[in-house]
Design an enzyme around this catalytic site. Structure first.
Site, mmCIF file in Angstrom:
data_model
loop_
_atom_site.group_PDB
_atom_site.id
_atom_site.type_symbol
_atom_site.label_atom_id
_atom_site.label_comp_id
_atom_site.label_asym_id
_atom_site.label_seq_id
_atom_site.Cartn_x
_atom_site.Cartn_y
_atom_site.Cartn_z
ATOM 1 C CD GLU A 52 -32.622 -82.254 -101.341
ATOM 2 O OE1 GLU A 52 -31.930 -82.698 -100.402
ATOM 3 O OE2 GLU A 52 -32.934 -82.937 -102.326
ATOM 4 C CB CYS B 246 -28.548 -78.388 -94.832
ATOM 5 S SG CYS B 246 -27.732 -78.079 -96.385
HETATM 6 P P1 NAD Z 1 -37.963 -74.614 -91.448
HETATM 7 O O1 NAD Z 1 -38.317 -75.999 -91.817
HETATM 8 O O2 NAD Z 1 -38.361 -74.120 -90.111
HETATM 9 O O3 NAD Z 1 -38.624 -73.586 -92.500
HETATM 10 C C1 NAD Z 1 -38.409 -73.718 -93.895
HETATM 11 C C2 NAD Z 1 -39.556 -73.052 -94.645
HETATM 12 O O4 NAD Z 1 -40.760 -73.785 -94.427
HETATM 13 C C3 NAD Z 1 -39.851 -71.617 -94.205
HETATM 14 O O5 NAD Z 1 -40.113 -70.842 -95.353
HETATM 15 C C4 NAD Z 1 -41.106 -71.775 -93.360
HETATM 16 O O6 NAD Z 1 -41.930 -70.627 -93.307
HETATM 17 C C5 NAD Z 1 -41.820 -72.891 -94.093
HETATM 18 N N1 NAD Z 1 -42.820 -73.613 -93.309
HETATM 19 C C6 NAD Z 1 -42.881 -73.769 -91.949
HETATM 20 N N2 NAD Z 1 -43.939 -74.547 -91.622
HETATM 21 C C7 NAD Z 1 -44.564 -74.885 -92.783
HETATM 22 C C8 NAD Z 1 -45.706 -75.693 -93.103
HETATM 23 N N3 NAD Z 1 -46.420 -76.290 -92.151
HETATM 24 N N4 NAD Z 1 -46.042 -75.846 -94.405
HETATM 25 C C9 NAD Z 1 -45.313 -75.268 -95.382
HETATM 26 N N5 NAD Z 1 -44.230 -74.483 -95.144
HETATM 27 C C10 NAD Z 1 -43.847 -74.299 -93.863
HETATM 28 O O7 NAD Z 1 -36.381 -74.472 -91.683
HETATM 29 P P2 NAD Z 1 -35.399 -73.264 -91.324
HETATM 30 O O8 NAD Z 1 -35.298 -73.119 -89.853
HETATM 31 O O9 NAD Z 1 -35.726 -72.059 -92.144
HETATM 32 O O10 NAD Z 1 -34.011 -73.838 -91.914
HETATM 33 C C11 NAD Z 1 -33.217 -74.746 -91.221
HETATM 34 C C12 NAD Z 1 -33.447 -76.170 -91.680
HETATM 35 O O11 NAD Z 1 -33.303 -76.273 -93.090
HETATM 36 C C13 NAD Z 1 -32.425 -77.146 -91.101
HETATM 37 O O12 NAD Z 1 -33.078 -78.333 -90.731
HETATM 38 C C14 NAD Z 1 -31.464 -77.389 -92.260
HETATM 39 O O13 NAD Z 1 -30.767 -78.612 -92.194
HETATM 40 C C15 NAD Z 1 -32.424 -77.349 -93.412
HETATM 41 N N6 NAD Z 1 -31.759 -77.067 -94.692
HETATM 42 C C16 NAD Z 1 -31.605 -78.122 -95.581
HETATM 43 C C17 NAD Z 1 -30.938 -77.918 -96.791
HETATM 44 C C18 NAD Z 1 -30.755 -79.067 -97.750
HETATM 45 O O14 NAD Z 1 -30.482 -78.815 -98.911
HETATM 46 N N7 NAD Z 1 -30.897 -80.324 -97.322
HETATM 47 C C19 NAD Z 1 -30.438 -76.648 -97.104
HETATM 48 C C20 NAD Z 1 -30.618 -75.607 -96.182
HETATM 49 C C21 NAD Z 1 -31.283 -75.840 -94.978
#
Ligand code: NAD
Length: 502
Positions: free
Chosen positions: A253, A287
């Site tokens: 997501e 999001c």
């Molecule tokens: P992010 O993608 O930076 O991080 C999300 C998670 O991924 C964190 O736990 C991070 O440590 C981990 N991560 C980072 N690099 C990784 C890798 N290479 N491999 C595996 N895991 C890794 O997101 P964020 O800044 O925490 O949140 C904001 C984003 O999340 C926005 O783009 C928002 O739209 C999205 N979001 C989407 C939904 C949805 O349901 N569609 C809900 C909430 C947030």
């Protein structure tokens, strides 16, 4: 006032809290950046792999427990969350900067997911279907996949993990949870509550860390399912790494460029309220936050005036002050990113209507506060500021000629998560419902406001079709066909003969 010493965070692996070792990172309060709330261990591949091994070894006995027993543990968890609602909300407000009312609502949303899976425990977990052969009984049964890695973002640090942990565990999977590095404190508190509720060691494991820890989980071939919520860039990387594993299920997501569409017949006040809430709740860091407001040409002047009046009145300040509408953004890097997009909008020809900038004096001096940035821009293909996710208080007002034009503008982004249509016409509503690309659609409402018993997810760069919340139950199980012959001779479907000799 005495300051509370920062909490010392720990991984929880195989039923044991591990002492601090190796590299560490801090969790800071975005409203007061000089306040360190906790210090957490940074998992390397070693700890991540240990957690997967612990989940794997706990899996056989967990899978064999009664589904109803597993569900009843969620009833215990629900009671604890009710007891802790206020403490959890305050902790969340301090760690991620969302205002207290939003944090309470998020705790309640997490509680609803727990209650949903508790109820689901006594619901059917398969179906009986007919067979072509009268003597055969055929059924479809769901079985767990095994080990699930749950990797979550900072902006819903409590509800989103529960959307993923609850269905996974109910169905008999074991789990390794890696919360966001920006909200490890609330992640750890959640796991403490799982333990208090009676979930056995090894069934739920916690590793703290950043990309290295997350990537190690994804690379581990013993992980059957990766449940990810976060940005498109990270989700896409997870999908690429997962392609190496022949039996890997990945539910992603991801980001969005959600929108509110204000039609010619819209009620103006309803449209303005919906668009303000959609854009500026959580400082535009949901999001589903709307960073595009599409407004019919005939309404645009009146709409802009009321929208700006409303935006100027929004109170931005301490998340713990009940009178504030929204708080800070999550960290300095988020401030910088929003400011870069504000500048990009100017360069791409936007007419700036409200010039959002960092709030740096008085009560805002120590935190990551930003005022709303609102601009008017005509839709043209290739304009980046109205196609890319910004994730902050940055909003474009885009005029449209007619409904077909609005649909064209709405669909002209790589994302497809959430949209709201403001109209009094059922024909117009139906047109947008059918022609727009989205996962969640709303009519005469903001484009935020999920409920856990509905699927939650998007299309295009927003998701790969395995919705979160209640919809995830399908993803964390695989279906088996089970056919039993009650006759005394073999009879085959499709008229296949059973004759062994000519
Ligand atoms: P992010 O993608 O930076 O991080 C999300 C998670 O991924 C964190 O736990 C991070 O440590 C981990 N991560 C980072 N690099 C990784 C890798 N290479 N491999 C595996 N895991 C890794 O997101 P964020 O800044 O925490 O949140 C904001 C984003 O999340 C926005 O783009 C928002 O739209 C999205 N979001 C989407 C939904 C949805 O349901 N569609 C809900 C909430 C947030």
């Amino acid at each position: 006032m005495a300051t509370v010493p920062p909490l010392v965070g720990r991984h929880f692996i195989g039923g044991h809290w591990l002492g601090p070792a190796g590299a560490q990172f801090e969790s800071r309060n975005p409203a007061q950046l000089d306040e360190v709330l906790g210090v957490f261990p940074q998992a390397s591949a070693r700890e991540a792999n240990e957690a997967v091994a612990a989940a794997r070894s706990a899996y056989p006995s967990w899978r064999r427990t009664s589904r109803i027993h597993r569900a009843e543990l969620f009833d215990n968890l629900a009671q604890l969350i009710k007891r802790e609602t206020e403490n959890l909300a305050r902790l969340m407000a301090q760690e991620c900067g969302k205002v207290l009312t939003e944090c309470r609502a998020e705790v309640i949303e997490g509680l609803h997911m727990i209650q949903y899976v508790f109820g689901t425990g006594r619901m059917p977990c398969g179906e009986i279907v007919a067979s072509e052969i009268a003597e055969k009984d055929a059924s479809v049964r769901r079985k767990p996949w095994g080990v699930v890695a749950v990797i979550t973002p900072w902006n819903f640090p409590f509800a989103v993990p529960l959307w993923m942990l609850c269905p996974s565990l109910l169905e008999g999977n074991t789990v390794v949870f890696k919360p966001s590095e920006d909200t490890p404190l609330i992640g750890q508190r959640l796991i403490e509550l799982f333990l208090e509720a009676g979930f056995p060691g090894g069934v739920v494991n916690l590793v703290h860390g950043e990309a290295e820890a997350g990537e190690a989980l994804v690379r581990n071939p013993d992980v059957n399912v990766v449940l990810f919520t976060g940005s498109y860039e990270v989700g896409h990387r997870i999908q690429q790494l997962s392609a190496e594993h022949y039996d890997r299920i990945v539910a992603c997501e991801m980001g969005s460029k959600s929108a509110v569409i204000v039609c010619e017949d819209a009620r103006l006040d309803l449209a303005v309220t919906s668009a303000l809430i959609s854009a500026f709740k959580t400082s535009g860091q949901r999001c589903v936050s709307a960073s595009r407001i599409l407004v019919h040409d005939r309404l645009v002047e009146a709409f802009v005036q009321k929208y700006l009046d409303g935006a100027k009145r929004l109170r931005i300040g301490s998340p713990l002050d009940a009178g504030n509408f929204t708080g800070p953004v999550i960290h300095r890097a988020a401030v910088e990113k929003v400011l870069r997009y504000n500048q990009l909008a100017r360069e791409e020809g936007a007419e700036v209507l409200l010039d959002g900038s960092p709030l740096t004096s008085g009560e805002h001096a120590r935190g990551c506060y930003l005022a709303p940035f609102i601009y008017r821009v005509e839709h043209r293909p290739g304009v980046r500021c109205i196609r890319e996710e910004v994730f902050g208080p940055h909003v474009a007002i885009i005029p449209f000629r007619d409904n077909e034009h609005a649909i064209q503008i709405y669909n002209d982004t790589p994302y497809g998560l959430s949209m709201a249509v403001i109209t009094e016409s059922y024909r117009t509503m139906r047109l947008f419902r059918e022609e727009c690309e989205y996962g969640m659609g709303y009519v005469n409402l903001p484009c935020i406001g999920a409920e856990v018993h509905l699927p939650f997810g998007g299309v295009k760069k927003s998701g790969n079709g395995h919705p979160s919340a209640a919809g995830l139950i399908e993803t964390v199980t695989h279906k088996t066909a089970w056919t039993v012959n009650h006759g005394t001779e073999v009879k085959m479907a499709q008229g296949l003969t059973t004759q062994l000799e000519a």
